[in-house]
Design a protein around this motif. Sequence first.
Motif, PDB file in Angstrom:
ATOM      1  N   GLN A  25     -55.099 -50.858 -42.158  1.00 40.82           N
ATOM      2  CA  GLN A  25     -56.511 -51.210 -42.204  1.00 40.82           C
ATOM      3  C   GLN A  25     -57.007 -51.441 -43.634  1.00 40.82           C
ATOM      4  OE1 GLN A  25     -58.309 -51.959 -39.639  1.00 40.82           O
ATOM      5  NE2 GLN A  25     -56.874 -51.317 -38.043  1.00 40.82           N
ATOM      6  N   SER A  28     -58.285 -54.946 -44.093  1.00 41.18           N
ATOM      7  CA  SER A  28     -59.534 -55.431 -43.506  1.00 41.18           C
ATOM      8  C   SER A  28     -60.768 -54.640 -43.891  1.00 41.18           C
ATOM      9  CB  SER A  28     -59.416 -55.460 -41.974  1.00 41.18           C
ATOM     10  OG  SER A  28     -59.351 -54.151 -41.445  1.00 41.18           O
ATOM     11  N   ARG A  44     -55.722 -63.759 -45.763  1.00 41.14           N
ATOM     12  CA  ARG A  44     -56.707 -63.902 -44.687  1.00 41.14           C
ATOM     13  C   ARG A  44     -56.051 -63.846 -43.312  1.00 41.14           C
ATOM     14  NH1 ARG A  44     -60.605 -68.625 -47.331  1.00 41.14           N
ATOM     15  NH2 ARG A  44     -61.844 -67.194 -48.647  1.00 41.14           N
ATOM     16  N   LEU A  45     -54.868 -64.429 -43.184  1.00 40.84           N
ATOM     17  CA  LEU A  45     -54.165 -64.376 -41.899  1.00 40.84           C
ATOM     18  C   LEU A  45     -53.755 -62.944 -41.568  1.00 40.84           C
ATOM     19  CD1 LEU A  45     -51.919 -67.569 -42.136  1.00 40.84           C
ATOM     20  CD2 LEU A  45     -53.876 -67.222 -40.613  1.00 40.84           C
ATOM     21  N   ARG A  47     -55.167 -60.220 -42.689  1.00 40.00           N
ATOM     22  CA  ARG A  47     -56.389 -59.458 -42.424  1.00 40.00           C
ATOM     23  C   ARG A  47     -56.918 -59.744 -41.019  1.00 40.00           C
ATOM     24  NH1 ARG A  47     -61.339 -60.559 -46.357  1.00 40.00           N
ATOM     25  NH2 ARG A  47     -61.142 -62.584 -45.322  1.00 40.00           N
ATOM     26  N   LEU A  48     -56.850 -61.004 -40.594  1.00 34.28           N
ATOM     27  CA  LEU A  48     -57.309 -61.364 -39.255  1.00 34.28           C
ATOM     28  C   LEU A  48     -56.488 -60.652 -38.188  1.00 34.28           C
ATOM     29  CD1 LEU A  48     -59.223 -63.141 -37.564  1.00 34.28           C
ATOM     30  CD2 LEU A  48     -57.488 -64.942 -37.671  1.00 34.28           C
ATOM     31  N   PHE A  49     -55.171 -60.578 -38.402  1.00 38.77           N
ATOM     32  CA  PHE A  49     -54.311 -59.877 -37.441  1.00 38.77           C
ATOM     33  C   PHE A  49     -54.686 -58.403 -37.357  1.00 38.77           C
ATOM     34  CE2 PHE A  49     -50.521 -57.181 -36.961  1.00 38.77           C
ATOM     35  CZ  PHE A  49     -50.222 -57.458 -35.642  1.00 38.77           C
ATOM     36  N   GLN A  51     -57.550 -56.976 -38.121  1.00 41.72           N
ATOM     37  CA  GLN A  51     -58.877 -56.836 -37.524  1.00 41.72           C
ATOM     38  C   GLN A  51     -58.833 -56.939 -36.004  1.00 41.72           C
ATOM     39  OE1 GLN A  51     -60.938 -59.957 -39.631  1.00 41.72           O
ATOM     40  NE2 GLN A  51     -61.780 -58.558 -41.155  1.00 41.72           N
ATOM     41  N   SER A  52     -57.944 -57.795 -35.500  1.00 41.25           N
ATOM     42  CA  SER A  52     -57.883 -58.014 -34.050  1.00 41.25           C
ATOM     43  C   SER A  52     -57.058 -56.963 -33.321  1.00 41.25           C
ATOM     44  CB  SER A  52     -57.292 -59.400 -33.761  1.00 41.25           C
ATOM     45  OG  SER A  52     -55.942 -59.485 -34.212  1.00 41.25           O
ATOM     46  N   LYS A  53     -56.272 -56.187 -34.047  1.00 44.62           N
ATOM     47  CA  LYS A  53     -55.357 -55.228 -33.416  1.00 44.62           C
ATOM     48  C   LYS A  53     -56.102 -54.012 -32.856  1.00 44.62           C
ATOM     49  CE  LYS A  53     -51.065 -53.205 -33.177  1.00 44.62           C
ATOM     50  NZ  LYS A  53     -49.919 -53.693 -32.401  1.00 44.62           N
ATOM     51  N   PRO A  55     -59.920 -53.242 -32.957  1.00 42.43           N
ATOM     52  CA  PRO A  55     -61.334 -53.409 -33.302  1.00 42.43           C
ATOM     53  C   PRO A  55     -62.222 -52.322 -32.678  1.00 42.43           C
ATOM     54  CG  PRO A  55     -60.746 -54.919 -31.549  1.00 42.43           C
ATOM     55  CD  PRO A  55     -59.470 -54.226 -31.956  1.00 42.43           C
ATOM     56  N   LYS A  72     -66.603 -51.856 -45.263  1.00 42.99           N
ATOM     57  CA  LYS A  72     -67.094 -51.694 -43.900  1.00 42.99           C
ATOM     58  C   LYS A  72     -67.435 -50.232 -43.654  1.00 42.99           C
ATOM     59  CE  LYS A  72     -64.548 -55.622 -41.966  1.00 42.99           C
ATOM     60  NZ  LYS A  72     -63.580 -56.082 -40.940  1.00 42.99           N
TER      61      LYS A  72
END
Length: 249
Positions: A25, A28, A44-45, A47-49, A51-53, A55, A72
């Motif tokens: 984490q 992100s 960014r890719l 971080r996106l993964f 974030q989606s794992k 949430p 955050k």
Amino acid sequence: SDFESWTYVYGKLHDVPVVSVDNNQMLSRCSHPPEVTRPLLDFRLARLFVQSKLPFCHHYVVTTFFHPDTCKPRTTLVPPILRPEILAARPSKGDHLLVYQTAEGNTGLARTLAETGMECRIYGMRRGIQEEQVEGNLRYRPFDEAGFIADLASSRAVIAGGSFTVMGEAVYLRKPMLSVPVGGQFEQVLNARWLERLGYGRYAESLADPVVVHRFLDAIPACEGRLASYEQDGNMKLQETLDGLLAEL
């Protein structure tokens, strides 16, 4: 959940609060300087993964040896989780390098290590060996957890991959580390770049160039100086954080 989906999904389906405890984490939930996030698309890719794992957890406990600003809410940074064997280890300043690498993609590494003249205790490069094989200053060792920890605790420095576990243990034991992350694993790259940014070690994309190893050896005294100020009270911060979250829940 240690970045594990089934526990997370169960908690969400049954309305049970989920607390995330992992290093992933960091990608992100914290802000990072540009020099550790290049190339930006890869960052960014990744971080996106992340974030989606997992949430919308109740809270995110991020294990780390470096402390950037969080970006955050519901985020707490704690030191790396350490095994009891590491907590029990008594570090000493030996004269050997601990090398934890496979032979894959490291053609010529043995020759480079031999040229250093330092004793090198090597794990992983000769899989399946049952006993130590000695060739000059190179000692190829079969993997044994107790032996590995003893060699780590008494080493002068470490050459290894990008494993956050090994990196966290090396920092805790104040051992300079040359980290060579696995290709395509941006979390490992991020951690290795922070390792270098803090002066605790060096980051390298590969060990193909002998200069990489020799420059790391030259940097060991400076890294030791930076590591001398690192402080971690075992797993106390993590335990206190979790106790507080459980009491809150």
